[in-house]
Design an enzyme around this catalytic site. Structure first.
Site, short mmCIF file in Angstrom:
data_model
loop_
_atom_site.label_atom_id
_atom_site.label_comp_id
_atom_site.label_asym_id
_atom_site.label_seq_id
_atom_site.Cartn_x
_atom_site.Cartn_y
_atom_site.Cartn_z
CD GLU A 177 67.44 74.46 -17.54
OE1 GLU A 177 67.49 75.51 -17.99
OE2 GLU A 177 66.76 73.94 -16.60
CG ASP B 289 60.32 67.14 -6.83
OD1 ASP B 289 60.71 67.15 -7.96
OD2 ASP B 289 59.18 66.25 -6.49
CG ASP C 271 60.51 63.84 -16.44
OD1 ASP C 271 59.75 64.63 -15.88
OD2 ASP C 271 60.85 63.67 -17.59
CE LYS D 141 54.22 52.65 -12.65
NZ LYS D 141 53.27 52.99 -13.63
C1 LIG Z 1 60.08 67.55 -14.88
S1 LIG Z 1 60.50 68.50 -16.27
C2 LIG Z 1 61.58 69.59 -15.56
C3 LIG Z 1 61.61 71.24 -16.51
C4 LIG Z 1 62.36 72.08 -15.77
N1 LIG Z 1 63.90 71.87 -15.67
C5 LIG Z 1 61.67 72.68 -14.68
O1 LIG Z 1 62.44 72.58 -13.57
O2 LIG Z 1 60.87 73.16 -14.69
C6 LIG Z 1 61.68 67.58 -17.01
C7 LIG Z 1 61.85 68.11 -18.39
O3 LIG Z 1 62.96 67.20 -19.17
C8 LIG Z 1 62.46 67.20 -20.31
N2 LIG Z 1 63.13 65.83 -20.62
C9 LIG Z 1 62.68 64.43 -20.19
N3 LIG Z 1 63.69 63.57 -21.05
C10 LIG Z 1 64.62 64.16 -21.69
C11 LIG Z 1 65.44 63.67 -22.75
N4 LIG Z 1 65.81 62.55 -22.89
N5 LIG Z 1 66.14 64.70 -23.43
C12 LIG Z 1 65.84 65.89 -23.13
N6 LIG Z 1 64.79 66.66 -22.49
C13 LIG Z 1 63.97 65.65 -21.81
C14 LIG Z 1 61.10 66.88 -20.31
O4 LIG Z 1 60.46 67.32 -21.56
C15 LIG Z 1 60.82 68.13 -19.25
O5 LIG Z 1 60.60 69.28 -19.85
#
Ligand SMILES: C[S@@+](CC[C@H](N)C(=O)[O-])C[C@H]1O[C@@H](n2cnc3c(N)ncnc32)[C@H](O)[C@@H]1O
Length: 198
Positions: A39, A150, A114, A118
């Protein structure tokens, strides 16, 4: 004084992080049996913990770049004694490179990554062509990929990238496990894309 450039030093450090992570992954995976899942961006670990509770005979690894989230996820797993799942603080592309070649990666989960709305940040989106390529390199034929978001615009953009990428074939796979996650509970689900590595 070192004659190395800043870039060379950064590359060496990256390679060392990947080497160390790969060793940890290999040792964790060698201790268990069953299907493997990664994951990416596991956040606070709600989803991987729930999947682990429902899949005692599998091996699950979660990665996230934020240390605090990884600590929360570790606490959830250890409180429930879910030793067949573990989480590492790691950047996603490094985690994909670190995945040990000797162990097939059966499933990749990208849940609410994420959306980086932008345009100038588009390179960070985890369903862009380069990231799909990184996942394809870590995967092998038959690896399943599960993505949910989403965000309608991100969904459509991602779908175009999946359709255009020769290593991933979009397929109607049943969603393997329903559980909440921090972001799913907050934002809901607009759509899912499931695909198989060809
Ligand atoms: C919007 S959150 C979603 C978290 C989780 N999957 C959920 O549904 O609640 C995106 C997650 O991806 C992680 N993340 C973003 N860029 C990343 C990267 N390059 N490598 C590892 N994790 C990353 C962030 O720290 C964050 O916890």
């Amino acid at each position: 004084m070192s004659s190395k450039t800043g870039r060379e030093i950064a590359e060496e450090r990256r390679a060392e992080r990947i080497r160390l992570l790969s060793e940890k992954m290999e040792s964790f995976l060698a201790a268990g049996e069953g299907r493997t899942s990664l994951e990416i961006g596991c956040g606070h670990g709600h989803w991987i913990t729930s999947l682990a509770e429902n899949s005692p005979n599998e091996r699950l690894i979660g990665v996230d770049i934020i240390s605090r989230r990884i600590r929360l996820a570790e606490t959830k797993l250890s409180k429930r004694k879910l030793d067949h799942a573990c989480v590492f603080k790691a950047e996603a592309t490094e985690a994909l490179e670190a995945w040990p070649e000797s162990v097939p990666l059966d499933r990749i989960f990208l849940l609410h990554p994420d959306p980086w709305p932008k345009k100038r940040h588009a390179k960070n989106r985890m369903t862009g062509p380069l990231f799909l390529e990184r996942m394809a390199e870590a995967a092998s034929q038959g690896t399943e990929l599960y993505f949910r978001t989403d965000d309608p615009v991100f969904y459509e953009w991602s779908r175009e990238n999946f359709d255009a990428h020769s290593a991933w074939k979009v397929a109607e796979l049943p969603w393997p496990h329903e559980a909440g996650s921090y972001f799913k509970d907050m934002l809901g689900v607009h759509g899912a894309i499931t695909a198989v590595r060809v």
